[in-house]
Design an enzyme around this catalytic site. Structure first.
Site, PDB file in Angstrom:
ATOM      1  N   GLY A 163       9.819 -65.989 -98.093  1.00 39.62           N
ATOM      2  CA  GLY A 163       9.870 -66.906 -96.962  1.00 39.62           C
ATOM      3  C   GLY A 163       8.476 -67.419 -96.644  1.00 39.62           C
ATOM      4  O   GLY A 163       7.466 -66.875 -97.102  1.00 39.62           O
ATOM      5  N   CYS A 164       8.415 -68.452 -95.836  1.00 36.37           N
ATOM      6  CA  CYS A 164       7.126 -69.075 -95.538  1.00 36.37           C
ATOM      7  C   CYS A 164       6.226 -68.170 -94.707  1.00 36.37           C
ATOM      8  O   CYS A 164       5.049 -67.973 -95.041  1.00 36.37           O
ATOM      9  CB  CYS A 164       7.338 -70.420 -94.841  1.00 36.37           C
ATOM     10  SG  CYS A 164       8.462 -70.383 -93.424  1.00 36.37           S
ATOM     11  N   TYR A 165       6.761 -67.584 -93.629  1.00 36.64           N
ATOM     12  CA  TYR A 165       5.945 -66.669 -92.822  1.00 36.64           C
ATOM     13  C   TYR A 165       5.459 -65.473 -93.662  1.00 36.64           C
ATOM     14  O   TYR A 165       4.261 -65.158 -93.654  1.00 36.64           O
ATOM     15  CB  TYR A 165       6.722 -66.156 -91.608  1.00 36.64           C
ATOM     16  CG  TYR A 165       6.859 -67.121 -90.457  1.00 36.64           C
ATOM     17  CD1 TYR A 165       5.742 -67.686 -89.839  1.00 36.64           C
ATOM     18  CD2 TYR A 165       8.111 -67.457 -89.954  1.00 36.64           C
ATOM     19  CE1 TYR A 165       5.870 -68.546 -88.766  1.00 36.64           C
ATOM     20  CE2 TYR A 165       8.254 -68.327 -88.878  1.00 36.64           C
ATOM     21  CZ  TYR A 165       7.133 -68.872 -88.284  1.00 36.64           C
ATOM     22  OH  TYR A 165       7.270 -69.732 -87.218  1.00 36.64           O
ATOM     23  N   THR A 196       4.902 -65.193 -96.770  1.00 34.39           N
ATOM     24  CA  THR A 196       3.882 -65.604 -97.735  1.00 34.39           C
ATOM     25  C   THR A 196       2.499 -65.575 -97.098  1.00 34.39           C
ATOM     26  O   THR A 196       1.536 -65.039 -97.661  1.00 34.39           O
ATOM     27  CB  THR A 196       4.186 -67.018 -98.272  1.00 34.39           C
ATOM     28  OG1 THR A 196       5.412 -66.986 -99.008  1.00 34.39           O
ATOM     29  CG2 THR A 196       3.070 -67.519 -99.179  1.00 34.39           C
TER      30      THR A 196
END
Length: 339
Positions: free
Chosen positions: A149-151, A153
């Site tokens: 997921g973006c967070y 990462t």
């Protein structure tokens, strides 16, 4: 020259469109199918004008017969749908999922955090969670790839090397992350219609955001006693993430040792930039790139440090990272299509 035929399912969401924008510039990829549901029959240029000059197929409804004609399937779909597609994979298909279907290693954890049963439990063991800088060539043994997921990462990249070397304490880690509203998908305006997205800052998912499970799973691989608090915020900008991470130093650790270790760990990584100490960074430097920018700053309390980490949520936190995984899996130059 090698050409990989690709299918993109979920092609009209923010991540799907960003993925297509990158893939059309990838010299080893040919986009054979674009799939959607409510957008069937439309051109992708209806959702992204910059693609109007590209020769791309019209959007069709997914059919398993398409898998006979592609090498790689990218899924940027609502959670659960990539699981169904994974059941039809041919021997030579590679599935790269940008949602959460293959991020968690236990189906019970998936059910707990995503409030639905995993519909392809047998495929979990056939998949790998791949943060490219950490996973490396291990990805080559798997044909189902779960992208972070973006967070997570923005959080895992700075923390993993430090926990691995025991330079920071595993407890009392505070993570404050702020994201552009594109991270919530095209439905963000309906979901947060009373939030005044363009002029306000909002905390959400405090204590129970789904990415807690993913962050905990990965950090526990380096210290089973990990304890952290993660609070995400929605900001009045379209894209980008800035994570501010408060950590306690281990005995005999220091700001300079931490910077030195991060530089050493990511020395050969194309997309990680470690800044000089106390450098104040912003999302501006990483927007429209696949970079993760990291800065280590002093705190008023000498036993603590503040780590700043910034990424573009749609690229390093999504489409760019997926292509990075593609490149490693198929023995292509890692930067192809994303630098």
């Amino acid at each position: 020259m090698l050409k990989l035929n690709a299918l993109v399912a979920g092609s009209t969401g923010y991540i799907g469109v960003q993925l297509i924008k990158l893939l059309v510039k990838h010299k080893y990829v040919n986009i054979k199918y674009l799939c959607g549901n409510t957008s069937v029959g439309k051109k992708i240029s209806s959702f992204e004008r910059s693609l109007s000059s590209k020769k791309l197929p019209k959007i069709v409804k997914f059919d398993k017969k398409y898998l006979d004609h592609v090498d790689v399937i990218f899924t940027a779909l609502p959670n659960g749908e990539a699981q169904d597609i994974s059941k039809f994979l041919r021997k030579n298909n590679v599935l790269i999922d940008l949602a959460a279907d293959f991020r968690l290693e236990k189906s019970s954890e998936y059910s707990k955090w995503y409030k639905q049963k995993h519909r392809a439990v047998n495929n979990i063991k056939k998949s790998i969670y791949s943060l490219p800088e950490i996973t490396g060539n291990k990805i080559k043994k798997f044909n189902i790839i779960g992208c972070p997921g973006c967070y997570p990462t923005s959080i895992l990249i700075p923390l993993i090397p430090l926990l691995k070397k025991k330079l920071i304490k595993a407890k009392n880690i505070i993570i404050d992350s702020k994201s552009g509203y594109s991270g919530a998908g095209r439905g963000v305006h309906k979901k947060y219609k009373n939030k005044n997205l363009y002029e306000s800052l909002s905390a959400y998912g405090v204590g129970f955001h789904r990415h807690n499970s993913e962050i905990e799973q990965e950090l526990k691989k380096y210290n089973k006693n990990i304890e952290f608090d993660f609070t995400p915020h929605l900001t009045p900008m379209f894209r980008g993430i800035l994570s501010t991470i408060y950590i306690d130093l281990s005995k005999n650790s220091s700001q300079l040792k931490i910077i030195k270790e991060l530089k050493k760990f990511y020395k050969k990584c194309n997309f990680i930039k470690i800044q000089k100490r106390d450098k104040l960074i912003s999302t501006n430097e990483v927007i429209n790139t696949n970079y993760c920018n990291i800065s280590v700053c002093k705190s008023k309390n000498g036993s603590k440090l503040v780590i700043l980490s910034s990424i573009d949520n749609l690229i390093k936190g999504g489409a760019g990272q997926a292509i990075q995984n593609l490149n490693i899996k198929f023995n292509l130059p890692e930067t192809t299509g994303i630098k």
